[in-house]
Design a protein around this motif. Structure first.
Motif, mmCIF file in Angstrom:
data_model
loop_
_atom_site.group_PDB
_atom_site.id
_atom_site.type_symbol
_atom_site.label_atom_id
_atom_site.label_comp_id
_atom_site.label_asym_id
_atom_site.label_seq_id
_atom_site.Cartn_x
_atom_site.Cartn_y
_atom_site.Cartn_z
ATOM 1 N N ASP A 35 0.798 -1.235 0.000
ATOM 2 C CA ASP A 35 0.000 0.000 0.000
ATOM 3 C C ASP A 35 0.827 1.279 0.000
ATOM 4 O OD1 ASP A 35 -2.425 -1.401 -0.014
ATOM 5 O OD2 ASP A 35 -2.410 -1.592 2.175
ATOM 6 N N LYS A 36 2.133 1.153 -0.183
ATOM 7 C CA LYS A 36 2.978 2.344 -0.284
ATOM 8 C C LYS A 36 3.422 2.518 -1.727
ATOM 9 C CE LYS A 36 4.764 2.177 4.456
ATOM 10 N NZ LYS A 36 5.984 2.091 5.319
ATOM 11 N N GLU A 37 3.274 3.748 -2.247
ATOM 12 C CA GLU A 37 3.594 3.991 -3.644
ATOM 13 C C GLU A 37 5.104 3.957 -3.880
ATOM 14 O OE1 GLU A 37 2.687 7.117 -7.308
ATOM 15 O OE2 GLU A 37 1.747 7.409 -5.333
ATOM 16 N N VAL A 38 5.509 3.285 -4.954
ATOM 17 C CA VAL A 38 6.906 3.239 -5.375
ATOM 18 C C VAL A 38 7.120 4.360 -6.397
ATOM 19 C CG1 VAL A 38 8.724 1.854 -6.440
ATOM 20 C CG2 VAL A 38 6.949 0.745 -5.055
ATOM 21 N N SER A 39 8.102 5.184 -6.155
ATOM 22 C CA SER A 39 8.352 6.321 -7.041
ATOM 23 C C SER A 39 9.117 5.878 -8.283
ATOM 24 C CB SER A 39 9.154 7.409 -6.301
ATOM 25 O OG SER A 39 9.411 8.496 -7.163
ATOM 26 N N GLU B 41 12.374 -5.984 -2.425
ATOM 27 C CA GLU B 41 12.229 -7.436 -2.280
ATOM 28 C C GLU B 41 11.602 -8.086 -3.515
ATOM 29 O OE1 GLU B 41 8.886 -8.737 0.355
ATOM 30 O OE2 GLU B 41 8.736 -6.579 0.772
ATOM 31 N N TYR B 42 10.977 -7.291 -4.370
ATOM 32 C CA TYR B 42 10.356 -7.824 -5.591
ATOM 33 C C TYR B 42 11.264 -7.676 -6.823
ATOM 34 C CZ TYR B 42 5.974 -8.314 -3.062
ATOM 35 O OH TYR B 42 5.005 -8.706 -2.164
ATOM 36 N N ALA B 43 12.515 -7.293 -6.611
ATOM 37 C CA ALA B 43 13.435 -7.078 -7.730
ATOM 38 C C ALA B 43 13.596 -8.324 -8.594
ATOM 39 C CB ALA B 43 14.800 -6.628 -7.206
ATOM 40 N N ASP C 282 18.653 -1.983 -20.365
ATOM 41 C CA ASP C 282 19.333 -2.617 -19.230
ATOM 42 C C ASP C 282 19.499 -1.639 -18.062
ATOM 43 O OD1 ASP C 282 19.612 -4.907 -20.770
ATOM 44 O OD2 ASP C 282 21.527 -4.266 -21.584
ATOM 45 N N VAL C 283 19.842 -0.390 -18.378
ATOM 46 C CA VAL C 283 20.033 0.625 -17.336
ATOM 47 C C VAL C 283 18.713 0.887 -16.598
ATOM 48 C CG1 VAL C 283 20.552 3.057 -16.913
ATOM 49 C CG2 VAL C 283 21.984 1.746 -18.481
ATOM 50 N N HIS C 284 17.633 1.020 -17.342
ATOM 51 C CA HIS C 284 16.334 1.265 -16.717
ATOM 52 C C HIS C 284 15.876 0.063 -15.896
ATOM 53 C CE1 HIS C 284 16.092 4.827 -19.260
ATOM 54 N NE2 HIS C 284 14.996 5.172 -18.613
ATOM 55 N N ILE C 285 16.146 -1.147 -16.388
ATOM 56 C CA ILE C 285 15.780 -2.359 -15.636
ATOM 57 C C ILE C 285 16.541 -2.398 -14.311
ATOM 58 C CG2 ILE C 285 15.978 -4.876 -15.586
ATOM 59 C CD1 ILE C 285 13.711 -4.097 -17.348
ATOM 60 N N THR C 286 17.829 -2.062 -14.339
ATOM 61 C CA THR C 286 18.649 -2.047 -13.120
ATOM 62 C C THR C 286 18.066 -1.087 -12.089
ATOM 63 O OG1 THR C 286 20.662 -2.612 -14.338
ATOM 64 C CG2 THR C 286 20.944 -1.579 -12.186
ATOM 65 N N ARG C 287 17.699 0.106 -12.538
ATOM 66 C CA ARG C 287 17.111 1.091 -11.621
ATOM 67 C C ARG C 287 15.758 0.625 -11.101
ATOM 68 N NH1 ARG C 287 18.351 6.320 -15.507
ATOM 69 N NH2 ARG C 287 20.601 6.459 -15.106
ATOM 70 N N LYS D 184 16.095 -1.961 -8.323
ATOM 71 C CA LYS D 184 16.475 -1.358 -7.039
ATOM 72 C C LYS D 184 15.260 -0.775 -6.336
ATOM 73 C CE LYS D 184 21.283 -0.227 -8.188
ATOM 74 N NZ LYS D 184 22.272 0.878 -8.416
ATOM 75 N N LYS D 185 14.387 -0.145 -7.096
ATOM 76 C CA LYS D 185 13.206 0.488 -6.506
ATOM 77 C C LYS D 185 12.167 -0.542 -6.054
ATOM 78 C CE LYS D 185 13.662 4.871 -9.000
ATOM 79 N NZ LYS D 185 13.023 5.859 -9.916
#
Length: 230
Positions: free
Chosen positions: A149-153, A207-209, A195-200, A203-204
């Motif tokens: 329930d917390k928004e991921v930026s 635990e679901y990375a 690939d760069v966007h996937i890496t970022r 991280k955001k």
């Protein structure tokens, strides 16, 4: 609407076999016996190219490279007698979407063609649902991602990539397919950008990375075992 496929091979027997079987499967099929002829015949109504690599004149690899540099993102399946890892990786690096060694099974070609066309249609299909996996929510209607329930930026591109992968799951999307859908025809964007966007993004997601999986040599997919649209 029937899908139109362009078969390109300098061996006429192979063209005849593929044309016969693809048409029996419900496709409209055009045939070219050289890359040069294929470039003349290729139109916006074609949905897929089945392309031989080793031909007289321009090679299949060269034709694919030419198409990708011009911004054409039509799916390509390479057919080739060259069956080494380096050749396969070359095909993918030039923008190929699948790679089938000769001699091939006609049934395998038909299955791969069908899967690739389905995957391509998913890329171009707008996502209008909410995807839920445990405490992770991807809401395409509000363009928000929530974890507990917390928004991921997320940036706009990060959200578009995640929602695209969710929509296509469990299918693998190539970097070219992601680029085409998220960045459109921007010729200055490189495969590495994905690939760069996937890496970022990973991280955001914390635990679901690990739900974003890289299938080496192919692309990315979302490993959501119990996803369900709402």
């Amino acid at each position: 609407m029937e899908k139109r496929i362009l078969v390109v091979d300098d061996e006429r027997d192979i063209c005849d076999i593929l044309q016969f079987n693809l048409e029996n499967d419900g496709y409209i099929v055009d045939v070219a016996n050289s890359a040069e002829e294929a470039l003349d015949k290729l139109t916006d109504v074609h949905s897929l190219i089945i392309l031989d690599v080793m031909m007289g004149g321009m090679s299949g690899f060269k034709m694919a490279e030419k198409l990708r540099k011009s911004g054409n993102t039509i799916p390509i399946i390479f057919l080739t007698a060259k069956n080494t890892e380096n050749d396969m990786l070359t095909g993918f690096s030039l923008g190929g979407d699948d790679y089938i060694p000769k001699p091939f099974s006609v049934k395998e070609v038909l299955a791969r063609a069908k899967a690739l066309l389905v995957r391509a249609s998913l890329v171009n299909k707008p996502m209008e649902t909410k995807w839920v996996y445990r405490d992770l929510v991807i809401d395409a209607t509000s363009n928000r991602v929530l974890i507990t329930d917390k928004e991921v930026s997320l940036t706009k591109k990060e959200f578009e990539i995640l929602s695209l992968l969710a929509q296509a799951s469990p299918n693998v999307l190539t970097r070219n397919e992601i680029l085409s859908s998220v960045w459109g025809d921007n010729e200055f964007v490189l495969d590495r950008t994905v690939d760069v966007h996937i890496t970022r993004l990973r991280k955001k997601l914390g635990e679901y990375a690990s739900i974003i999986v890289n299938r080496s040599g192919f692309g990315y997919y979302l490993n959501i075992e119990s996803k369900h649209p709402q």
